[in-house]
Design a protein around this motif. Sequence first.
Motif, PDB file in Angstrom:
ATOM      1  N   LEU A 157      -9.753   2.694   5.655  1.00 16.75           N
ATOM      2  CA  LEU A 157     -10.892   2.648   4.929  1.00 16.75           C
ATOM      3  C   LEU A 157     -11.456   1.403   4.091  1.00 16.75           C
ATOM      4  CD1 LEU A 157     -10.112   6.184   2.973  1.00 16.75           C
ATOM      5  CD2 LEU A 157     -11.374   5.900   5.069  1.00 16.75           C
ATOM      6  N   ASN A 158     -12.377   1.170   4.098  1.00 16.79           N
ATOM      7  CA  ASN A 158     -12.832  -0.155   3.288  1.00 16.79           C
ATOM      8  C   ASN A 158     -12.643  -0.295   1.797  1.00 16.79           C
ATOM      9  OD1 ASN A 158     -14.252  -1.458   5.556  1.00 16.79           O
ATOM     10  ND2 ASN A 158     -16.195   0.282   5.291  1.00 16.79           N
ATOM     11  N   ASP A 159     -12.677   1.023   1.254  1.00 20.77           N
ATOM     12  CA  ASP A 159     -12.302   1.052  -0.348  1.00 20.77           C
ATOM     13  C   ASP A 159     -11.181   2.071  -0.345  1.00 20.77           C
ATOM     14  OD1 ASP A 159     -11.922   1.259  -2.855  1.00 20.77           O
ATOM     15  OD2 ASP A 159     -14.090   1.559  -3.292  1.00 20.77           O
ATOM     16  N   PRO A 160      -9.806   1.952   0.110  1.00 21.67           N
ATOM     17  CA  PRO A 160      -8.898   3.003  -0.232  1.00 21.67           C
ATOM     18  C   PRO A 160      -8.683   3.652  -1.367  1.00 21.67           C
ATOM     19  CG  PRO A 160      -7.953   0.950   0.528  1.00 21.67           C
ATOM     20  CD  PRO A 160      -9.305   0.650   0.302  1.00 21.67           C
ATOM     21  N   GLU A 161      -8.983   2.975  -2.390  1.00 23.08           N
ATOM     22  CA  GLU A 161      -8.811   3.632  -3.691  1.00 23.08           C
ATOM     23  C   GLU A 161      -9.721   4.662  -4.254  1.00 23.08           C
ATOM     24  OE1 GLU A 161      -6.120   2.828  -5.699  1.00 23.08           O
ATOM     25  OE2 GLU A 161      -5.535   1.656  -3.994  1.00 23.08           O
ATOM     26  N   SER A 162     -10.887   4.630  -3.574  1.00 21.96           N
ATOM     27  CA  SER A 162     -12.076   5.755  -3.425  1.00 21.96           C
ATOM     28  C   SER A 162     -12.052   6.882  -2.833  1.00 21.96           C
ATOM     29  CB  SER A 162     -13.376   4.805  -3.362  1.00 21.96           C
ATOM     30  OG  SER A 162     -13.552   4.774  -2.005  1.00 21.96           O
ATOM     31  N   ALA A 163     -10.789   7.061  -1.983  1.00 24.43           N
ATOM     32  CA  ALA A 163     -10.729   8.085  -0.957  1.00 24.43           C
ATOM     33  C   ALA A 163     -10.563   9.460  -1.608  1.00 24.43           C
ATOM     34  CB  ALA A 163      -9.372   7.720  -0.122  1.00 24.43           C
ATOM     35  N   GLN A 164     -11.456  10.305  -1.003  1.00 28.84           N
ATOM     36  CA  GLN A 164     -11.186  11.854  -1.541  1.00 28.84           C
ATOM     37  C   GLN A 164     -11.122  12.541  -0.345  1.00 28.84           C
ATOM     38  OE1 GLN A 164     -15.283  12.246  -2.968  1.00 28.84           O
ATOM     39  NE2 GLN A 164     -14.964  11.034  -4.806  1.00 28.84           N
ATOM     40  N   LEU A 172       0.578  -1.205   0.059  1.00 25.51           N
ATOM     41  CA  LEU A 172       0.148   0.107   0.089  1.00 25.51           C
ATOM     42  C   LEU A 172       1.022   1.368  -0.021  1.00 25.51           C
ATOM     43  CD1 LEU A 172      -2.754  -1.105   2.665  1.00 25.51           C
ATOM     44  CD2 LEU A 172      -2.926  -0.995   0.138  1.00 25.51           C
ATOM     45  N   ILE A 173       2.007   1.261   0.489  1.00 29.36           N
ATOM     46  CA  ILE A 173       2.885   2.405   0.656  1.00 29.36           C
ATOM     47  C   ILE A 173       4.206   2.025   0.175  1.00 29.36           C
ATOM     48  CG2 ILE A 173       3.926   3.947   2.226  1.00 29.36           C
ATOM     49  CD1 ILE A 173       1.798   3.367   4.267  1.00 29.36           C
ATOM     50  N   PRO A 174       4.456   2.600  -1.068  1.00 28.99           N
ATOM     51  CA  PRO A 174       5.816   2.406  -1.800  1.00 28.99           C
ATOM     52  C   PRO A 174       7.025   2.307  -0.829  1.00 28.99           C
ATOM     53  CG  PRO A 174       4.498   4.049  -2.899  1.00 28.99           C
ATOM     54  CD  PRO A 174       3.924   3.916  -1.404  1.00 28.99           C
ATOM     55  N   ALA A 175       7.874   1.831  -1.344  1.00 29.39           N
ATOM     56  CA  ALA A 175       9.123   1.760  -0.550  1.00 29.39           C
ATOM     57  C   ALA A 175       9.894   2.905  -0.336  1.00 29.39           C
ATOM     58  CB  ALA A 175      10.248   0.880  -1.231  1.00 29.39           C
ATOM     59  N   VAL A 176       9.427   3.784  -1.182  1.00 28.02           N
ATOM     60  CA  VAL A 176      10.193   5.379  -1.206  1.00 28.02           C
ATOM     61  C   VAL A 176       9.745   5.992   0.344  1.00 28.02           C
ATOM     62  CG1 VAL A 176      10.211   5.839  -3.564  1.00 28.02           C
ATOM     63  CG2 VAL A 176       8.325   6.326  -2.482  1.00 28.02           C
ATOM     64  N   LEU A 177       8.744   5.456   1.007  1.00 26.50           N
ATOM     65  CA  LEU A 177       8.258   5.972   2.288  1.00 26.50           C
ATOM     66  C   LEU A 177       9.381   5.931   3.509  1.00 26.50           C
ATOM     67  CD1 LEU A 177       5.951   6.873   4.241  1.00 26.50           C
ATOM     68  CD2 LEU A 177       5.616   4.353   4.834  1.00 26.50           C
ATOM     69  N   GLU A 191      -1.822   8.106   2.792  1.00 24.19           N
ATOM     70  CA  GLU A 191      -1.617   6.650   2.761  1.00 24.19           C
ATOM     71  C   GLU A 191      -2.157   5.977   3.998  1.00 24.19           C
ATOM     72  OE1 GLU A 191      -1.042   4.861  -0.084  1.00 24.19           O
ATOM     73  OE2 GLU A 191      -1.051   6.752  -1.196  1.00 24.19           O
ATOM     74  N   TYR A 192      -1.659   6.687   5.230  1.00 27.25           N
ATOM     75  CA  TYR A 192      -1.884   6.099   6.451  1.00 27.25           C
ATOM     76  C   TYR A 192      -3.550   6.087   6.616  1.00 27.25           C
ATOM     77  CZ  TYR A 192       2.198   4.940   9.149  1.00 27.25           C
ATOM     78  OH  TYR A 192       3.289   4.222   9.356  1.00 27.25           O
ATOM     79  N   VAL A 193      -4.115   7.096   6.156  1.00 27.52           N
ATOM     80  CA  VAL A 193      -5.667   7.158   6.725  1.00 27.52           C
ATOM     81  C   VAL A 193      -6.221   6.034   5.547  1.00 27.52           C
ATOM     82  CG1 VAL A 193      -7.789   8.598   5.704  1.00 27.52           C
ATOM     83  CG2 VAL A 193      -5.760   9.669   6.829  1.00 27.52           C
ATOM     84  N   LYS A 194      -5.877   5.703   4.329  1.00 29.39           N
ATOM     85  CA  LYS A 194      -6.505   4.919   3.363  1.00 29.39           C
ATOM     86  C   LYS A 194      -6.193   3.775   4.127  1.00 29.39           C
ATOM     87  CE  LYS A 194      -5.440   6.905  -0.898  1.00 29.39           C
ATOM     88  NZ  LYS A 194      -4.596   7.141  -2.010  1.00 29.39           N
ATOM     89  N   ALA A 227      12.590   5.853   2.598  1.00 32.76           N
ATOM     90  CA  ALA A 227      13.749   6.702   2.052  1.00 32.76           C
ATOM     91  C   ALA A 227      13.559   8.088   2.341  1.00 32.76           C
ATOM     92  CB  ALA A 227      13.869   6.139   0.878  1.00 32.76           C
ATOM     93  N   GLY A 228      12.126   8.392   2.654  1.00 31.77           N
ATOM     94  CA  GLY A 228      11.806   9.716   2.874  1.00 31.77           C
ATOM     95  C   GLY A 228      11.402  10.387   1.826  1.00 31.77           C
ATOM     96  N   CYS A 229      11.300   9.655   0.536  1.00 33.99           N
ATOM     97  CA  CYS A 229      11.017  10.553  -0.622  1.00 33.99           C
ATOM     98  C   CYS A 229       9.578  10.949  -0.685  1.00 33.99           C
ATOM     99  CB  CYS A 229      11.597   9.632  -1.854  1.00 33.99           C
ATOM    100  SG  CYS A 229      13.250   9.342  -1.688  1.00 33.99           S
ATOM    101  N   MET A 230       8.852  10.564   0.083  1.00 36.04           N
ATOM    102  CA  MET A 230       7.311  10.685  -0.034  1.00 36.04           C
ATOM    103  C   MET A 230       6.975  12.161   0.884  1.00 36.04           C
ATOM    104  SD  MET A 230       4.170   8.339   0.928  1.00 36.04           S
ATOM    105  CE  MET A 230       4.013   7.521  -0.524  1.00 36.04           C
ATOM    106  N   SER A 231       6.066  13.013   0.315  1.00 40.07           N
ATOM    107  CA  SER A 231       5.864  14.088   1.026  1.00 40.07           C
ATOM    108  C   SER A 231       4.992  13.711   2.321  1.00 40.07           C
ATOM    109  CB  SER A 231       5.103  15.209   0.148  1.00 40.07           C
ATOM    110  OG  SER A 231       3.772  14.597  -0.010  1.00 40.07           O
ATOM    111  N   PRO A 232       5.046  14.617   3.459  1.00 39.38           N
ATOM    112  CA  PRO A 232       4.358  14.201   4.631  1.00 39.38           C
ATOM    113  C   PRO A 232       3.049  14.193   4.276  1.00 39.38           C
ATOM    114  CG  PRO A 232       6.147  15.774   4.982  1.00 39.38           C
ATOM    115  CD  PRO A 232       6.382  15.794   3.518  1.00 39.38           C
TER     116      PRO A 232
END
Length: 115
Positions: A32-39, A8-13, A26-29, A15-20
């Motif tokens: 959720l029951n359907d993380p891909e639908s998150a708005q 669910l969370i790329p390996a770049v997490l 990604e943590y919120v997702k 390495a610190g390459c993902m913005s806060p």
Amino acid sequence: MKITLAALIPAVLAAGCMSPDSEHREYVKLFLNDPESAQFRSVEQSRRRALAWCGEVNAKNRMGGLAGFTRYVLVMPDADLKIKVKTEVEEAKMFAEFTTEGQSGFEGKWSIWCR
């Protein structure tokens, strides 16, 4: 079948390459029951703690319909702990505190972290 956090969370997490902001979403997702639908909307980082986030999320429920925007508070684990628990979704969920509107204690957490 076990779902790993790495799926669910790329390996770049690590390495610190993902913005806060992206990392917190990604943590919120994870909760959720359907993380891909998150708005998301009205997302802000807490002024009291860098790893606390406030906002609103809308996602599909178990019936497949959008549930409507709901306020949330997410307090993420510190960086050292994130590296230790990045392999299992259930472990990551144990160390991240996610509370939504309507849950016990939500208003208190919202007033502490989000105002």
